[in-house]
Structure formats: structure tokens, C-alpha cells
Design an enzyme around this catalytic site. Structure first.
Site, mmCIF file in Angstrom:
data_model
loop_
_atom_site.group_PDB
_atom_site.id
_atom_site.type_symbol
_atom_site.label_atom_id
_atom_site.label_comp_id
_atom_site.label_asym_id
_atom_site.label_seq_id
_atom_site.Cartn_x
_atom_site.Cartn_y
_atom_site.Cartn_z
ATOM 1 N N TYR A 298 0.676 4.170 11.305
ATOM 2 C CA TYR A 298 -0.200 3.978 10.251
ATOM 3 C C TYR A 298 -0.914 5.376 9.863
ATOM 4 O O TYR A 298 -0.518 5.874 8.818
ATOM 5 C CB TYR A 298 -1.341 2.907 10.654
ATOM 6 C CG TYR A 298 -2.393 2.737 9.470
ATOM 7 C CD1 TYR A 298 -1.817 1.778 8.514
ATOM 8 C CD2 TYR A 298 -3.370 3.283 9.346
ATOM 9 C CE1 TYR A 298 -2.544 1.536 7.378
ATOM 10 C CE2 TYR A 298 -4.060 2.999 8.241
ATOM 11 C CZ TYR A 298 -3.684 1.980 7.383
ATOM 12 O OH TYR A 298 -4.510 1.709 6.337
ATOM 13 N N SER B 184 1.220 -0.835 4.106
ATOM 14 C CA SER B 184 0.128 -0.342 3.299
ATOM 15 C C SER B 184 0.044 1.334 3.398
ATOM 16 O O SER B 184 1.296 1.949 3.027
ATOM 17 C CB SER B 184 -1.078 -0.729 3.888
ATOM 18 O OG SER B 184 -2.241 -0.828 2.791
ATOM 19 N N ASP C 126 0.018 -9.202 -4.695
ATOM 20 C CA ASP C 126 -0.560 -7.927 -4.020
ATOM 21 C C ASP C 126 -1.419 -7.366 -4.894
ATOM 22 O O ASP C 126 -0.829 -6.389 -5.613
ATOM 23 C CB ASP C 126 0.294 -7.202 -3.157
ATOM 24 C CG ASP C 126 -0.307 -6.166 -2.357
ATOM 25 O OD1 ASP C 126 -1.511 -5.760 -2.252
ATOM 26 O OD2 ASP C 126 0.318 -5.460 -1.567
ATOM 27 N N HIS D 269 -1.291 -8.878 0.135
ATOM 28 C CA HIS D 269 -1.172 -7.731 0.907
ATOM 29 C C HIS D 269 -0.823 -8.054 2.472
ATOM 30 O O HIS D 269 -0.455 -7.050 3.082
ATOM 31 C CB HIS D 269 -2.350 -7.029 0.860
ATOM 32 C CG HIS D 269 -2.151 -5.598 1.208
ATOM 33 N ND1 HIS D 269 -1.318 -4.597 0.339
ATOM 34 C CD2 HIS D 269 -2.762 -4.684 2.065
ATOM 35 C CE1 HIS D 269 -1.421 -3.374 1.013
ATOM 36 N NE2 HIS D 269 -2.350 -3.425 1.902
#
Length: 717
Positions: A486, A566, A650, A685
Site C-alpha cells: 500500500y 486504491s 466508485d 471502492h
């Protein structure tokens, strides 16, 4: 000329293999054209540099032309995936693994003990309650009744202080735009009207009178999912009155802030406000609700640091802050003198990152040491009392540590990459824990090992990574491996069990999770080292993790897949364009992939603290343009086999990021590796995705990964 991609053809002989213990990879391949994606002539100029954006039209997510493109892409993706011989077997195995009872830690509200539970394959978790431990449980609220297809999901709830009312927040189709309803807990009846146009908010009660919640003005004529959300409004809704009569408490044009959240102190007296304009840095304000004419008092009046009010007890404010403490410390201030000049230190900064919560009249300090949890109990004056003994390396979500003042026990949830999540009952007085509930699942943690290693990034930085696999595997470079990351927004990636990973592990595969710069695992300095013009550090850390896995023969470039969602989707897009030779398969999920236009939509301007702005300076523009995945793609380059995932609802990272990246990648791809995009409908999302859809998504990913690595799938008893 139409571009083509490879799609497998399953012969009768291969289908017959389903009856054996192993389903082999496909042998025959046929050529099918990608859908034609129209290219426009859109060009933008940044500081004198002309930038082409031929797929700009895909940003209009409401147009008929975009809808037609989505349908064509989904058809080609579905055709490909569903012909992989073992995709069906993987889905059935996933369902079998998923089908176990899951539950949350219990919590007391009013006269009841509440908890969440999922019987196995329910699309959404259900709220249950009992009169006490051991008494008969009843369903209090079942979100599975909200919609037939599971696309409407519960996202948050809050009880009034006496437990007689509960406000709950729900999303339809996965959107960040939510609605709020109120229940009377005695008979579960709906109270008043349902609130609409709610977004990015907590729900906080003022006695039994009403709730504080957040909203934004909406442009109903504009683009539904990509419209900007830039001036948050904290409203107060009085129960049994129309929403049109709700009062603006803070925000809007008079106090322009992008994000405003609220909560009420445990004694019900004070409203506590956090306001911010970006992903880092916030103000703190408080208001005395017992005085109708009281004004807001400022606790922190600038946006240069990160602060959180834990609670206000006996007119003393308890604050977790990184002011003069990049790893965090706990301070207290009197209501009469709340500013930082009068703060008294309660728990000092250490070498470990501190988060904290109050529960049962105590302070529970949650430390991260190399991304692993350690929890210590203090009294309200900062006197150390106990250290909670955890069963293994893993994590305890702070949100799961809850108890009201005067409670003798609290419950916490412990998990790791091989611990399916066990709830412990903790005696606040003695500091002793006992196991309360352990799930029954088709997974034996003793068959696997999860250990932390440290590797060196490009600039010499020491980076942690946890590697999980079945005991006894050979490190010969042949193991299928999924590397996940991430690295952004000060978010710490901690060990958490995910049943979706079991298929990889039981097939002899490896799960690797790297803790990259840009995250919060080592405090403010670690976060800042992966922001703006240091964002490349995040990508370098991830690439170095992959190189470590190959060098140490956990896997090879031909057996290595990478995944992230993301900000993690940006990570995957950047790394696969910078080092296409290092990965065989890539899964960029709901990613931020156009770094020159991310700030034009929804809450994107709030991400500038982490990313910088392409309009900020010529240097910042050039930096973003260089690594922006959409712009970094090069013609006639062999990129990894790629399955991009996004969703039509989203409205956080709009799907156009993924649409444009997929179109250009299909245009430029050289060689046989397929480039596909899966666009889920009535989904957002990812946070509120139904169980059914989640299983479908993951079965597709594992099938895509195994097929492109040329792997067989072994059926298990």
C-alpha cells in the site's frame, strides 16, 4: 488494425481432468480481438509541456458510449476468465472456505450486549443482541434484508448514550454517498425520516434529541459519481423533524473544510470536532452541549499536525498528538485551558508508533513495533498498570478495544496472516486475558508459518516484510507468490487474516506483504518519506521487496504476482510500468492511475498532501508526469498479464482512472500477456462489497494468476 489478446480454449480432454485430483493449465490458445476503444484528440498544456489524453471521454461515467465500452470490456474479460479450466473449482473452494461463522467482539449498549455475526455466506454481517452472556440471542438488524442482491450494506452505526436509540448508516451500490435511519431499540421500529446525501462522516448523538452528521452540497445536474466534495457541512438532525430543518453546526462557506467529523464525550456533555483539508493535518475544536449558547473552543487551531481527542473526562481532554512527537504521544489539557501551551504529558513518545483509546476508565496504548501490535494499560494519569499478553505476532485493531467506564471486562480481537481472528475477554483489574471465541474454519494455522524479515531498499533503507507460506516448501524459485503493498496516507498495514488468501497458501504458494514508506508503520517520518517528490521511495521499496523474493529463491519473475488497491493500485501501476520484467501478473485495483487529473474529481484535492499537485510547480508536474501509470506506458512493451479491477459506483477513486489505463495498456501491450479489466456494477471502492461478489472477484483473480503462470490446480479433499 485491431489489437488482440490471448484467450484459452478448454478442450474436452482438459474438462475431463476435472474428475481427477489435479486440473492442469490450459494447453490451447485462440486469438480474440480487444474491444475497439476510440481515441480522441484531447491535449493539455502543463508549464509548456503538451500532454495527450486520448481517452478523456471515458471520464464521463454516465454516457451511453462509456456504458457500451464497459459492457464490451466485461464481456471479453468474462469470456476469458470463465474458460480457465479450474476457475469453477476455485470458486467452489472459496465458498467452502468462506462458509464459517464469523463474529465481532461484543459491546454493551443500554440493557443489551450487541455483536455482529455472519453465519458463513451471508452477503452482509448481521447485528445480534442478548440480555447477557449465555442468554438467548436475537437478530436486531439484518442488512441482508436491505436489498435482494446484497448491494445495499451497513457502513456504520451509533447508539445514544442510554442505548434507547440507534442511528445506522448504509450505502446503496457501494457508493460513498450514504443514507441514515434511526431505530428505537426497544421494538426495532424506525423513528422519523431517512437522511440522504450523507458522506464521509461519523454519527454522534446529542442525548436522545438527535444526531450530528456530515454532508456536502450536491450538483444534481452534474456527473453523479465524479462530482467534487470540497466543503463538508456538519449538520444536526433533530429526531422526528424533516431533514430540510437540520441546522448547520460547522462547515460550508463560513468554515471551509474538506473533512469534518464529530463525536460526543463519554459523559454526553461535549461535542468534539476534527476538521481537515487533506489526508494529513487537522484542527480540534470542542463545544459544551449542556450550554445552548456555548461557542466552539479551539484545542488545535492549525493544520500542521495530526491530533485526536480520545475523550473528555472530569473536564480533562485526552489527546493523542504528533506535535513534537513524530511517533505520537498522549497529553491532557483542562477544558478551561485547552491549547497546546497548557498540555500536560500523560504518555511520552517512544521508538514505537502510538495509537490509543480509552475504555473501562483506563487508557490503552496501542504500539506498533515493526508493524506488529503491543498493548499496554495505563490509568488516566499515565501510570502503567498492565501489558496485554498477545498469543503471537499479529495485530489488535484498536477499534475492537471497547468498554464503558465502570465495566470490569473488555473484549479485543487478535488476528494475523494465519490466525483467523480470535476474540479474547480481558479482565481490566487483573490484566489477564482468556479466549472468548475462536472461529471454526477449514484452515489449520499450525500447517503454516508467518515470519517477518527485513530487506534493503534502493537507498539503503531497512524495510520490513511478512512472508507467509506452508511449512516445508522448497525455496527453489518455483513457488507462485503474491506480493501485496500500500504505502500511503500514513496508513499502517498490519497482519490480518484474509480467507481469500487460503487458496494460494494451500496450493503451496507464498503471500508476502511489505510495509512501504508512505505508510504509518514508523510514524510521521516514514509517512513523509513516501509523499510528494519522495513518492518514488514507495515504489523503490516495493520493487526491492520483489527483488528480495527472487534473489532468495522464494519465487521467480515468472511466478511473481503483485496486487494493491486504491493508493495500492497506484503502487502496482507505477511498479509494473517501471519494471515490467520483474512481474508475471499484476492486479491494480481501484487505483489512482492518472496523476495529472486525480485532483479534479470527488475528494481528490484532499490527497494533494500525499501526492502533490500537477499545477503546483513545474518540478511537481514533471515528477508526477514521470511516474503517472497512465502516462508512463510505452508502445510495444511487454507488460505483465494484467487484470484491472474497478466498479461503476466508485465515487472515491473514479473508475475512469482504470478505464483510461486499461485502454492505453491494451493499445501498447506487446506479446501474449493478456490485459483485461473487470468493472463491477452496483459496487464501489470495495469496503461494502457483498460476500457473493467478493468470492466471484477473488476466484477470477486466482484463476487469472494461476493460468498466466502455467500452473495446475490441485483439488483438495
Amino acid at each position: 488494425m485491431k489489437r488482440t489478446f490471448n484467450i484459452l480454449f478448454a478442450t474436452i480432454a482438459l474438462i475431463a481432468c476435472n474428475k481427477s485430483k489435479t486440473i492442469p493449465a490450459a494447453e490451447q490458445i485462440i486469438r480474440i480481438p480487444y474491444p475497439v476503444t476510440e481515441r480522441g484528440n484531447q491535449k493539455d498544456i502543463y508549464f509548456g509541456t503538451v500532454v495527450a489524453d486520448p481517452y478523456r471521454w471515458l471520464e464521463d461515467d454516465q454516457s451511453a458510449k462509456t456504458s457500451k465500452w464497459i459492457a464490451a470490456q466485461n464481456k471479453i474479460t468474462s469470456t476469458f476468465i470463465r474458460q480457465i479450466p479450474y476457475r469453477g473449482a476455485m470458486k467452489e473452494r472459496m465458498k467452502s472456505l468462506w462458509n464459517y461463522e464469523k463474529f465481532s467482539a461484543p459491546f454493551k449498549e443500554g440493557n443489551y450486549i450487541y455483536f455482529l455475526k455472519n453465519n458463513g455466506l451471508q452477503n452482509q454481517w448481521v447485528i445480534y443482541r442478548t440480555k447477557g452472556e449465555g442468554s438467548k440471542e436475537e437478530i436486531f438488524l439484518d442488512p441482508n434484508t436491505f436489498s435482494k442482491d446484497g448491494s445495499t450494506a451497513l457502513t456504520d452505526f451509533s447508539f445514544s448514550r442510554d442505548g434507547s436509540l440507534m442511528a445506522y448508516q448504509f450505502t446503496e451500490g457501494g457508493s460513498d454517498w450514504t443514507k441514515v435511519a434511526v431505530l428505537r431499540t426497544a421494538d426495532k421500529s424506525i423513528v422519523g425520516d431517512t437522511l440522504v446525501n450523507v458522506k464521509f462522516t461519523t454519527l454522534a448523538w446529542k442525548g436522545n434529541e438527535g444526531i450530528f452528521y456530515g454532508t456536502y452540497k450536491r450538483d444534481i445536474k452534474g456527473n453523479k459519481f465524479s462530482e467534487k466534495t470540497d466543503q463538508h457541512q456538519l449538520q444536526f438532525h433533530k429526531i422526528n423533524t424533516p431533514q430540510s430543518q437540520d441546522k448547520l453546526i460547522l462547515g460550508g462557506a463560513s468554515f471551509p473544510r474538506r473533512f469534518i467529523t464529530s463525536k460526543v464525550s463519554g459523559d454526553g456533555r461535549y461535542l468534539m470536532i476534527t476538521s481537515a483539508n487533506s489526508s494529513s493535518g487537522n484542527e480540534l475544536l470542542i463545544k459544551d452541549l449542556s450550554q445552548p449558547t456555548s461557542k466552539f473552543s479551539t484545542v488545535v487551531g492549525n493544520l500542521s499536525g495530526n491530533h485526536e481527542i480520545l475523550d473528555i473526562v472530569d473536564d480533562k481532554i485526552y489527546i493523542r498528538t504528533d506535535l513534537n512527537a513524530p511517533n505520537g504521544r498522549l497529553v491532557a489539557a483542562e477544558i478551561s485551558k485547552p491549547s497546546s501551551a497548557y498540555w500536560k504529558q500523560i504518555i511520552p513518545q517512544t521508538n514505537e508508533v502510538l495509537q490509543a483509546t480509552t475504555a473501562g476508565g483506563k487508557i490503552f496504548a496501542h504500539y506498533l513495533k515493526d508493524a506488529l501490535s503491543s498493548i499496554r494499560q495505563y490509568d488516566l494519569n499515565g501510570k502503567f498498570e498492565h501489558k496485554i499478553k498477545l498469543p503471537d505476532i499479529g495485530s489488535v485493531p484498536t477499534v475492537g478495544v471497547n468498554a464503558k467506564a465502570g465495566d470490569k471486562y473488555l473484549y479485543y480481537y487478535f488476528t494475523s496472516y494465519i490466525n483467523p481472528g480470535t476474540i479474547y475477554k480481558y479482565n481490566i483489574s487483573s490484566g489477564r486475558s482468556e479466549r472468548y471465541k475462536k472461529p471454526s474454519i477449514q484452515f489449520d494455522p499450525t500447517d503454516y508459518i508467518s515470519r517477518q524479515i527485513f530487506y534493503t531498499s534502493k537507498d539503503g533503507t531497512r524495510v520490513p516484510m511478512i512472508i507467509t507460506h506452508k511449512k516445508g516448501i522448497k525455496l527453489d524459485g518455483s513457488n507462485p507468490t503474491l506480493l501485496h503493498g500500500y504505502g500511503g496516507f500514513n496508513i499502517s498495514v498490519t497482519p490480518t487474516f484474509d480467507v481469500r488468501n487460503v487458496i494460494l497458501l494451500e496450493q503451496g504458494g507464498i503471500l508476502a506483504v511489505a510495509n512501504l514508506r508512505g505508510g504509518g508503520e514508523y510514524g510521521t517520518k516514514w509517512h513523509l518519506a513516501g509523499t510528494k517528490m519522495q513518492k518514488q521511495n514507495t515504489f523503490d521499496d516495493f520493487i526491492a521487496a520483489a527483488e528480495y523474493l527472487v534473489r532468495e529463491k522464494y519465487t521467480s519473475a515468472q511466478r511473481l504476482a503483485i496486487a494493491g488497491e486504491s493508493n495500492g493500485g497506484l503502487l502496482i501501476g507505477a511498479c509494473m510500468t517501471q519494471r515490467p520484467d520483474l512481474f508475471k501478473v499484476a492486479f491494480p485495483g481501484v487505483g489512482v492511475l492518472d496523476m495529472l487529473r486525480f485532483n479534479k474529481f470527488t475528494a481528490g484535492e484532499g490527497w494533494i498532501f500525499d501526492f502533490g499537485s500537477p499545477e503546483e510547480s513545474v518540478e511537481m508536474f514533471k515528477y508526477l508526469y514521470h511516474y503517472s501509470p497512465y502516462h508512463a506506458l510505452k508502445q510495444n512493451t511487454a507488460y505483465p498479464a494484467t487484470l484491472i479491477t474497478t466498479a461503476d459506483h466508485d465515487d472515491r477513486v473514479i473508475p475512469a482512472h482504470s478505464f483510461k489505463f486499461a485502454a492505453r495498456l491494451q493499445q501498447f501491450q506487446k506479446g501474449k500477456n493478456p490485459v483485461l479489466i473487470r468493472i463491477d456494477t452496483l459496487a464501489g471502492h470495495g469496503g461494502a462489497t457483498s460476500t457473493e461478489l467478493t468470492i466471484e472477484q477473488q476466484a477470477d483473480k486466482w484463476a487469472f494468476m494461476f493460468h498466466n503462470m502455467g500452473l495446475s490446480y490441485h483439488l483438495l479433499k
